[in-house]
Design a protein around this motif. Structure first.
Motif, short mmCIF file in Angstrom:
data_model
loop_
_atom_site.label_atom_id
_atom_site.label_comp_id
_atom_site.label_asym_id
_atom_site.label_seq_id
_atom_site.Cartn_x
_atom_site.Cartn_y
_atom_site.Cartn_z
N ILE A 1 13.40 30.35 56.41
CA ILE A 1 12.98 30.69 55.05
C ILE A 1 12.83 32.20 54.84
O ILE A 1 13.13 32.69 53.73
N PRO A 2 12.42 33.00 55.84
CA PRO A 2 12.34 34.45 55.58
C PRO A 2 13.68 35.07 55.22
O PRO A 2 13.74 35.99 54.39
N VAL A 3 14.78 34.58 55.82
CA VAL A 3 16.10 35.15 55.52
C VAL A 3 16.58 34.69 54.14
O VAL A 3 17.14 35.48 53.37
N TRP A 4 16.35 33.42 53.79
CA TRP A 4 16.70 32.96 52.43
C TRP A 4 15.94 33.79 51.40
O TRP A 4 16.48 34.15 50.35
N GLN A 5 14.68 34.07 51.70
CA GLN A 5 13.86 34.89 50.79
C GLN A 5 14.45 36.28 50.65
O GLN A 5 14.58 36.82 49.54
N PRO B 1 23.27 35.27 59.74
CA PRO B 1 22.40 35.14 60.92
C PRO B 1 21.00 34.70 60.52
O PRO B 1 20.07 35.50 60.44
N LEU B 2 20.84 33.41 60.26
CA LEU B 2 19.54 32.90 59.80
C LEU B 2 18.49 32.93 60.89
O LEU B 2 17.30 33.05 60.61
N LEU B 3 18.91 32.79 62.14
CA LEU B 3 17.98 32.78 63.27
C LEU B 3 18.23 34.02 64.12
O LEU B 3 19.37 34.36 64.40
N THR C 1 22.43 21.01 57.27
CA THR C 1 22.82 21.93 58.34
C THR C 1 22.75 21.27 59.70
O THR C 1 21.87 20.43 59.97
N ILE C 2 23.68 21.62 60.57
CA ILE C 2 23.72 21.07 61.92
C ILE C 2 23.27 22.11 62.94
O ILE C 2 22.60 21.78 63.92
N ALA C 3 23.61 23.38 62.70
CA ALA C 3 23.34 24.42 63.68
C ALA C 3 22.89 25.69 62.99
O ALA C 3 23.09 25.88 61.78
N GLY C 4 22.30 26.58 63.76
CA GLY C 4 21.79 27.84 63.22
C GLY C 4 22.86 28.70 62.59
O GLY C 4 22.60 29.43 61.65
N ALA D 1 28.22 30.17 71.19
CA ALA D 1 29.10 31.33 71.02
C ALA D 1 28.57 32.23 69.90
O ALA D 1 28.56 33.47 70.03
N HIS D 2 28.14 31.63 68.81
CA HIS D 2 27.59 32.39 67.68
C HIS D 2 26.36 33.18 68.12
O HIS D 2 26.23 34.38 67.82
N ALA D 3 25.45 32.54 68.84
CA ALA D 3 24.22 33.21 69.28
C ALA D 3 24.53 34.30 70.31
O ALA D 3 23.92 35.37 70.30
N ARG D 4 25.49 34.05 71.20
CA ARG D 4 25.85 35.06 72.20
C ARG D 4 26.42 36.31 71.56
O ARG D 4 26.15 37.43 72.00
#
Length: 450
Positions: free
Chosen positions: A129-133, A202-204, A193-196, A239-242
């Protein structure tokens, strides 16, 4: 003598009038107001809306109360929080462990990143929610300020004194309405959503995450063994997180680009004035329709078009690299191509909640040119190998551009030249070597004399 009580301020009268409206004693029908906020008019949701708006009236500070978005998103999730068995969670963890091993065979980038985290829908809302904000705040402020100005400008003469000095109250109420609409959208996204890394942004921060309850739902719609779907999804998310773990500059770069674009959004004042002139307090659905359709956000300016193009190129390069690496890492999966194509189509179309977010803030959250970007990374990999390919993420100024996606040859030529010295470099290196040898000889001679 005791002091005379101060006269009531006009803004106090406005606050009292709005409180009467919200309690159902005025011309605004609370159920219609819920509809204007994009919320179902069931008693629980209606009570939540009234409570949030009453709290907005009572606030003494200025600005948008973003906690309203989080509370509304949580309320949406609670309608269908989903449940996952221990066996399902264990199966996802095992798939992630295998995916991590296969990924390490494909790229060394970000190998020190942490393990994959499993989130519930509510945990995903709390984490993102902080990134959506942050993405929505410029538009929310523009809408709240524009609504306030329009109401003051078009209010009847007898109400002008009441509205004078009451900007904060109007902004708080308008901002709360927007925040609750955003919360409603984010709560719906939690069930899609399935994954971050699903949405390109970059939501997470520095975290790989899967939502097992949504992963199960996605796998049920495919005629593919669920264990293969789990492994593929885990490989892509890791892969996305790396990538973001390795390229520490990348997350700020993307979010700054989003902010640059969003801050350029201006509300269509003429459309808003038309809305204010025809606004019927007993039918606030007009406000919801205007916000939800994107009618208040005018066509993009040339500067916005350029900013959006840069942002889309960055997102496409990120997702294209992730897709190329995932494809290589999951080569052992018999149904790899079928899973990849299904997910690619799903990302290209998006769900209802994604489209609602796009119209609410004027920003699509789907990467364009994804296939072209993936083809670019395949071409670079074939030409120079994964290690040299991944060096393009080391610094911001090395990142390819839109023209490079169309024609990778220049990037490939540059990467093939890494470590090769031209004639000037060789001459300079020879001079440095001679100087170093000369210094060494002098030192040796001095030692002999001593």
């Amino acid at each position: 003598m005791p002091e005379e009580p101060e006269d009531r301020r006009p803004e106090d009268e406005l606050r009292e009038m709005l409180q009467q409206f919200l309690s159902g004693q005025g011309p605004i029908d609370p159920s219609r107001l819920a509809g204007a906020a994009g919320m179902p008019s069931d008693p629980a949701q209606l009570h939540a809306l009234m409570a949030q708006l009453q709290a907005a009236l009572a606030r003494t500070d200025d600005g948008i109360d973003w906690s309203a978005a989080q509370r509304q998103a949580a309320a949406v999730v609670q309608r269908d929080p989903g449940s996952v068995t221990t066996a399902e969670r264990d199966a996802v963890r095992q798939a992630a462990d295998l995916a991590a091993l296969w990924l390490s065979e494909t790229t060394e980038i970000g190998a020190a990143a942490g393990s994959l985290t499993l989130l519930s829908r509510q945990q995903w809302v709390d984490a993102t929610i902080p990134v959506w904000q942050e993405m929505s705040e410029p538009v929310a402020n523009s809408i709240a300020n524009a609504l306030t100005s329009a109401m003051q400008e078009h209010a009847p003469e007898e109400a002008q004194e009441m509205l004078a000095g009451a900007e904060r109250i109007l902004r708080n109420v308008g901002g709360t309405m927007f925040a609750m609409q955003l919360g409603n959208v984010v709560g719906q996204l939690a069930s899609e959503t399935i994954a971050g890394g699903d949405f390109g942004f970059p939501l997470l921060e520095d975290t790989a995450a899967l939502l097992p309850v949504n992963l199960r739902s996605a796998a049920e719609g495919l005629e593919i063994p669920e264990d293969q779907v789990r492994i593929w999804m885990a490989a892509r998310e890791l892969a996305h997180a790396r990538l973001f773990h390795h390229a520490r500059w990348l997350r700020l770069h993307v979010l700054s680009s989003v902010r640059e674009y969003a801050e350029g959004i201006r509300i269509d004042v003429e459309r808003l004035e038309e809305l204010a002139e025809s606004f019927d307090p007993s039918s606030p659905e007009q406000l919801r329709e205007a916000l939800g359709s994107g009618a208040l956000i005018p066509p993009k300016t040339p500067e916005q078009v350029e900013a959006l193009a840069r942002l889309e190129t960055t997102i496409a390069l990120i997702d294209g690299w992730v897709d190329a690496v995932t494809e290589a890492a999951t080569a052992r999966l018999p149904k790899r191509d079928a899973i990849a194509e299904t997910v690619r189509r799903r990302r290209a179309t998006g769900g209802p909640a994604e489209k609602a977010f796009g119209t609410l803030v004027g920003l699509e959250i789907r990467p364009r040119r994804l296939r072209e970007a993936a083809a670019f990374w395949h071409a670079v990999t074939d030409a120079v190998g994964p290690e040299v390919r991944d060096s393009l993420w080391d610094q911001p100024d090395l990142m390819p551009g839109s023209a490079d996606i169309d024609d990778p040859s220049r990037v490939i030529a540059r990467l093939r030249g890494v470590g090769e010295l031209d004639e000037m470099d060789l001459a300079l290196q020879e001079l440095l070597d001679d100087a170093e040898r000369g210094t060494g000889d002098d030192e040796a001679g001095g030692a002999e004399q001593r």
